[in-house]
Motif scaffolding. Structure first.
Motif, mmCIF file in Angstrom:
data_model
loop_
_atom_site.group_PDB
_atom_site.id
_atom_site.type_symbol
_atom_site.label_atom_id
_atom_site.label_comp_id
_atom_site.label_asym_id
_atom_site.label_seq_id
_atom_site.Cartn_x
_atom_site.Cartn_y
_atom_site.Cartn_z
ATOM 1 N N ASP A 35 -4.409 -32.044 25.651
ATOM 2 C CA ASP A 35 -4.144 -33.488 25.752
ATOM 3 C C ASP A 35 -3.421 -34.006 24.512
ATOM 4 O OD1 ASP A 35 -5.252 -33.837 28.269
ATOM 5 O OD2 ASP A 35 -7.268 -34.220 27.465
ATOM 6 N N ALA A 36 -3.544 -33.275 23.386
ATOM 7 C CA ALA A 36 -2.874 -33.722 22.150
ATOM 8 C C ALA A 36 -1.380 -33.415 22.162
ATOM 9 C CB ALA A 36 -3.530 -33.059 20.945
ATOM 10 N N LEU A 37 -0.955 -32.467 23.028
ATOM 11 C CA LEU A 37 0.456 -32.066 23.050
ATOM 12 C C LEU A 37 1.424 -33.236 23.248
ATOM 13 C CD1 LEU A 37 0.599 -28.627 24.914
ATOM 14 C CD2 LEU A 37 1.511 -29.165 22.651
ATOM 15 N N PRO A 38 1.214 -34.106 24.272
ATOM 16 C CA PRO A 38 2.159 -35.216 24.455
ATOM 17 C C PRO A 38 2.228 -36.134 23.239
ATOM 18 C CG PRO A 38 0.753 -34.976 26.382
ATOM 19 C CD PRO A 38 0.180 -34.098 25.327
ATOM 20 N N LEU A 39 1.099 -36.272 22.522
ATOM 21 C CA LEU A 39 1.094 -37.120 21.325
ATOM 22 C C LEU A 39 1.849 -36.446 20.171
ATOM 23 C CD1 LEU A 39 -2.622 -38.326 21.455
ATOM 24 C CD2 LEU A 39 -0.603 -39.660 22.038
ATOM 25 N N LEU A 40 1.748 -35.129 20.104
ATOM 26 C CA LEU A 40 2.464 -34.398 19.058
ATOM 27 C C LEU A 40 3.980 -34.420 19.280
ATOM 28 C CD1 LEU A 40 0.090 -31.304 18.801
ATOM 29 C CD2 LEU A 40 0.407 -33.055 17.034
ATOM 30 N N GLU A 41 4.396 -34.569 20.536
ATOM 31 C CA GLU A 41 5.826 -34.528 20.864
ATOM 32 C C GLU A 41 6.461 -35.913 20.927
ATOM 33 O OE1 GLU A 41 7.511 -31.859 21.012
ATOM 34 O OE2 GLU A 41 5.861 -30.414 20.950
ATOM 35 N N GLN A 42 5.691 -36.967 20.597
ATOM 36 C CA GLN A 42 6.261 -38.316 20.602
ATOM 37 C C GLN A 42 7.359 -38.445 19.533
ATOM 38 O OE1 GLN A 42 5.580 -41.046 22.587
ATOM 39 N NE2 GLN A 42 4.276 -39.694 23.841
ATOM 40 N N LYS A 43 8.341 -39.326 19.811
ATOM 41 C CA LYS A 43 9.407 -39.540 18.826
ATOM 42 C C LYS A 43 8.824 -40.045 17.522
ATOM 43 C CE LYS A 43 13.131 -40.439 22.117
ATOM 44 N NZ LYS A 43 14.143 -41.421 22.596
ATOM 45 N N GLU A 44 7.888 -40.979 17.640
ATOM 46 C CA GLU A 44 7.225 -41.507 16.449
ATOM 47 C C GLU A 44 6.069 -40.589 16.077
ATOM 48 O OE1 GLU A 44 4.742 -45.490 15.041
ATOM 49 O OE2 GLU A 44 5.704 -45.422 17.007
ATOM 50 N N VAL A 45 5.906 -40.359 14.793
ATOM 51 C CA VAL A 45 4.804 -39.501 14.340
ATOM 52 C C VAL A 45 3.478 -40.234 14.548
ATOM 53 C CG1 VAL A 45 3.779 -38.316 12.359
ATOM 54 C CG2 VAL A 45 6.269 -38.347 12.660
ATOM 55 N N PHE A 57 -9.678 -13.696 26.434
ATOM 56 C CA PHE A 57 -8.891 -14.899 26.138
ATOM 57 C C PHE A 57 -7.454 -14.512 25.762
ATOM 58 C CE2 PHE A 57 -7.375 -18.265 23.307
ATOM 59 C CZ PHE A 57 -7.688 -19.407 24.021
ATOM 60 N N GLN A 58 -7.322 -13.423 24.952
ATOM 61 C CA GLN A 58 -5.992 -12.993 24.501
ATOM 62 C C GLN A 58 -5.195 -12.368 25.638
ATOM 63 O OE1 GLN A 58 -6.982 -10.399 21.248
ATOM 64 N NE2 GLN A 58 -7.127 -12.087 19.751
ATOM 65 N N ASP A 59 -5.878 -11.743 26.597
ATOM 66 C CA ASP A 59 -5.197 -11.108 27.720
ATOM 67 C C ASP A 59 -4.735 -12.102 28.768
ATOM 68 O OD1 ASP A 59 -5.611 -8.733 26.489
ATOM 69 O OD2 ASP A 59 -7.389 -8.186 27.687
ATOM 70 N N ASP A 60 -5.256 -13.350 28.718
ATOM 71 C CA ASP A 60 -4.877 -14.379 29.686
ATOM 72 C C ASP A 60 -3.543 -14.981 29.259
ATOM 73 O OD1 ASP A 60 -4.563 -16.667 31.254
ATOM 74 O OD2 ASP A 60 -6.735 -16.941 31.431
ATOM 75 N N ASP A 61 -2.495 -14.704 30.026
ATOM 76 C CA ASP A 61 -1.148 -15.157 29.655
ATOM 77 C C ASP A 61 -1.061 -16.664 29.564
ATOM 78 O OD1 ASP A 61 -0.336 -12.558 29.556
ATOM 79 O OD2 ASP A 61 0.471 -12.525 31.605
ATOM 80 N N VAL A 62 -1.744 -17.368 30.489
ATOM 81 C CA VAL A 62 -1.677 -18.839 30.493
ATOM 82 C C VAL A 62 -2.306 -19.399 29.229
ATOM 83 C CG1 VAL A 62 -2.421 -20.933 31.676
ATOM 84 C CG2 VAL A 62 -1.701 -18.938 33.011
ATOM 85 N N GLU A 63 -3.494 -18.910 28.889
ATOM 86 C CA GLU A 63 -4.167 -19.400 27.685
ATOM 87 C C GLU A 63 -3.378 -19.052 26.429
ATOM 88 O OE1 GLU A 63 -6.811 -21.372 27.629
ATOM 89 O OE2 GLU A 63 -6.732 -21.352 29.830
ATOM 90 N N THR A 64 -2.796 -17.838 26.387
ATOM 91 C CA THR A 64 -1.986 -17.437 25.233
ATOM 92 C C THR A 64 -0.776 -18.344 25.074
ATOM 93 O OG1 THR A 64 -2.685 -15.136 25.540
ATOM 94 C CG2 THR A 64 -0.717 -15.517 24.195
ATOM 95 N N THR A 65 -0.157 -18.680 26.197
ATOM 96 C CA THR A 65 1.012 -19.573 26.150
ATOM 97 C C THR A 65 0.621 -20.945 25.616
ATOM 98 O OG1 THR A 65 1.972 -18.406 28.035
ATOM 99 C CG2 THR A 65 2.856 -20.600 27.533
ATOM 100 N N LYS A 66 -0.533 -21.449 26.065
ATOM 101 C CA LYS A 66 -1.000 -22.764 25.593
ATOM 102 C C LYS A 66 -1.216 -22.747 24.084
ATOM 103 C CE LYS A 66 -3.472 -24.405 29.725
ATOM 104 N NZ LYS A 66 -4.806 -24.760 30.256
ATOM 105 N N VAL A 67 -1.826 -21.654 23.591
ATOM 106 C CA VAL A 67 -2.114 -21.565 22.161
ATOM 107 C C VAL A 67 -0.812 -21.549 21.360
ATOM 108 C CG1 VAL A 67 -3.053 -20.070 20.353
ATOM 109 C CG2 VAL A 67 -4.357 -20.451 22.469
ATOM 110 N N GLU A 68 0.156 -20.765 21.835
ATOM 111 C CA GLU A 68 1.433 -20.686 21.126
ATOM 112 C C GLU A 68 2.149 -22.035 21.129
ATOM 113 O OE1 GLU A 68 2.418 -18.232 19.300
ATOM 114 O OE2 GLU A 68 0.601 -17.136 19.850
ATOM 115 N N MET A 69 2.114 -22.732 22.268
ATOM 116 C CA MET A 69 2.746 -24.055 22.351
ATOM 117 C C MET A 69 2.073 -25.024 21.398
ATOM 118 S SD MET A 69 3.355 -24.486 26.443
ATOM 119 C CE MET A 69 3.833 -26.190 26.254
#
Length: 610
Positions: free
Chosen positions: A539-549, A576-588
């Protein structure tokens, strides 16, 4: 001290055969559950399964007769009015009030009896007709007994007025003469009718002299030759009640036995002509001798006769006891005893098990009402006016009411809350919460658990809300969650649910800075379940990607720490590490956090440099 009856009445359970099967039973508050079993029976075959029956035996079957609902409902209002007016009046005014209450009860009995009679006439079902006719007879006997108790105990009529009241009593309840009168008067020549003299005799036996004279005047007009004889009879009846005129010869009165039909009619006629100034305490002697003379050893007294005799002997406790045994429900004895208690006639009579007679009978009657699906509401008020054991009985019975609908549950709940029955309130709320949860009605389940103040159950339901959110991406029952208020403090999980919903509301209103602070608080305060941390970070991702900090450097470091705690502290780390979806979320998330940190450092450095 009263001794318990040694021989209780035998109850036959239709359809049960104790000779073929052993009967087992379990006691309930107002009924007995009886079931058939082969246990303990020798020679029952190879033990193969066979059919058996379960029976419900109730003491108060009358509760379920629809045509008696008027009796229960309307008498409840009279009962409640009597309790409220207990201390309002004194002396003669109080006695007049109690007599009026008694008459009100009798009017309800009579109205119900007339309805039952009409139902018996209109139905074509012979079984129903027989049932209604039986109830008419029972109600008639109830009014007969109540009316006599009203005269002797409530009104406490003295010598002189006593006889007048007894005459009215006989006239009201010995109704055969009325149909006889209608038949005679509707004929073409009443004076020639075969029942003419029977009607005249009954009028005289009941002290209805004016009506007897009126009939005789018809005969005199039709038969001038007998005018002198009728004039003598008219003079005799006109001079009543002078004792020396008509002598009241008992043998002569007994010759009219068939017209009087009952011994108590004979008693009142005998008093009218032989002892018109009889005193109340003398009634017992005349009543017993009248019964003996009337029955003459040809037949034994019926239960009704014994009840009336006990009343004439002023043995009111015996009247109540006999009525309890003979009558098919507790309504009569409960209300009569309550009335007599208000007349201060039963104050010294306590039962051997600790309660007084009034309370015992009211408790029994109210317990019967609680076995009915709607009349139980009347029973609550009766329990309320039993000061010694009423509260205990109410707590016992109200827990057994089937909570078939939320409306009924709310009604029961309101009754418990008004009486500060906190344990029952919690029990009802827990039951309704579990029912709602089983039907997947999470909003209703949460509402009931909050009302029950059940933190564990509120936590369970909050988890279900969060699970549904993870699966569907939205919350159900938003109105409830948005308006939790102080109730959210019941449990940490419920608090988290309410605050997490508030985060979504702030985000929807584009109040990003407030939403970010709240989101970080939810993670750092450790009230969020660990399984939900990834959802919060996502849920924090959209806030991290806002134009304003939005997040400061310190807040960004906190988010990074939370992410590392989640990945490092997960007990199922390899999966957890073998789950591609969870790994992708962590990297993002790592990428977004790093980018946000860089933007924050640049921004904060620029601000400091300026």
């Amino acid at each position: 001290m009263d001794e318990p009856d040694t021989e209780p009445p035998l109850v036959v359970v239709p359809g049960a055969d104790p000779s073929a099967r052993q009967l087992c039973f379990a006691w309930g508050p107002a009924e007995v559950l009886v079931c058939e079993t082969l246990f303990g029976r020798a020679g029952t075959g190879d033990g193969a399964p066979s059919s058996s029956h379960v029976f419900v035996v109730r003491r108060d079957q009358d509760i379920y007769i629809h045509t008696l609902r008027k009796l229960f409902n309307e008498s409840h209002g009279i009962f409640m009015g009597l309790q409220r007016s207990e201390e309002e009046l004194a002396g003669k005014s109080r006695k007049a009030q109690l007599v009026q209450v008694s008459k009100n009860y009798r009017s309800v009995i009579r109205a119900c009896m007339e309805d039952m009679h009409q139902a018996a006439v209109s139905t074509r079902d012979p079984a129903l007709q027989g049932q209604y006719s039986t109830q008419v007879s029972i109600l008639s006997a109830m009014e007969l007994i109540w009316n006599l108790c009203e005269i002797l105990f409530v009104e406490a009529a003295t010598a002189g007025p006593l006889l007048l009241r007894l005459l009215d009593w006989v006239r009201l309840h010995v109704c055969d003469v009325d149909s006889m009168v209608r038949e005679v008067l509707s004929s073409e020549s009443p004076s020639k009718h075969k029942l003419f003299w029977n009607v005249v005799d009954v009028f005289v036996l009941q002290g209805r002299m004016d009506e007897a004279r009126h009939l005789l005047s018809k005969e005199a007009s039709a038969n001038p030759a007998s005018m002198n004889m009728y004039k003598i009879l008219d003079d005799l009846m006109k001079k009543m009640p002078v004792p020396s005129i008509l002598l009241g010869d008992e043998d002569a009165i007994l010759e009219k036995k068939e017209l009087m039909t009952t011994w108590y009619h004979f008693l009142v006629t005998r008093l009218l002509y032989s002892h018109p100034t009889v005193k109340p305490m003398e009634l017992r002697f005349y009543a017993q001798s009248s019964m003996d003379l009337f029955l003459g050893g040809e037949s034994s007294p019926e239960p009704l006769d014994m009840i009336l005799m006990a009343a004439f002997e002023f043995e009111m406790h015996q009247v109540i006891k006999e009525c309890s045994i003979v009558l098919s429900n507790w309504w009569f004895v409960a209300h009569l005893t309550d009335l007599l208690d208000h007349c201060k006639l039963l104050q010294s009579h306590n039962l051997y098990f600790g309660s007084n007679m009034r309370e015992f009978l009211l408790l029994e009657y109210a317990s019967g009402l609680f076995s009915h699906h709607s009349l139980w509401q009347l029973g609550v008020d009766y329990f309320d006016h039993c000061p010694e054991f009423g509260r205990v009985y109410l707590e016992l019975h109200i827990e057994r009411i089937p909570l078939s609908t939320e409306q009924k549950a709310l009604k029961v709940l309101r009754i418990c809350e008004q009486r500060q029955m906190h344990e029952q309130v919690r029990s009802i709320c827990k039951i309704m919460a579990m029912k709602a949860l089983c039907n997947n009605r999470l909003g209703s389940a949460l509402s009931w658990s909050i009302r029950a103040k059940d933190a564990a159950f509120a936590t369970l339901i909050s988890d279900r809300f969060l699970k549904d959110y993870c699966e569907k991406g939205c919350f159900s029952d938003l109105d409830l969650i948005d308006n939790l208020g102080p109730s959210m403090l019941l449990s940490d999980r419920l608090t988290f649910l309410g605050k997490y919903r508030e985060f979504h509301r702030l985000y929807g209103e584009k109040r990003f800075a407030e939403a970010a602070r709240l989101l970080l608080t939810l993670m750092t305060a450790h009230i969020a379940p660990c399984s939900f941390w990834m959802t919060l970070l996502t849920d924090a991702l959209p806030l991290l990607e806002q134009k304003e900090v939005i997040f400061s450097a310190e807040q960004t470091y906190e988010l990074m720490r939370c992410l590392e705690d989640l990945t490092a502290g997960n007990p199922d780390k390899q999966k957890f590490q073998d789950d591609d979806v969870e790994t992708t979320k962590v990297e993002m998330l790592r990428l977004a956090l790093a980018r946000n940190l860089a933007r924050v450092i640049v921004k904060e450095g620029t601000v400091e440099g300026s």
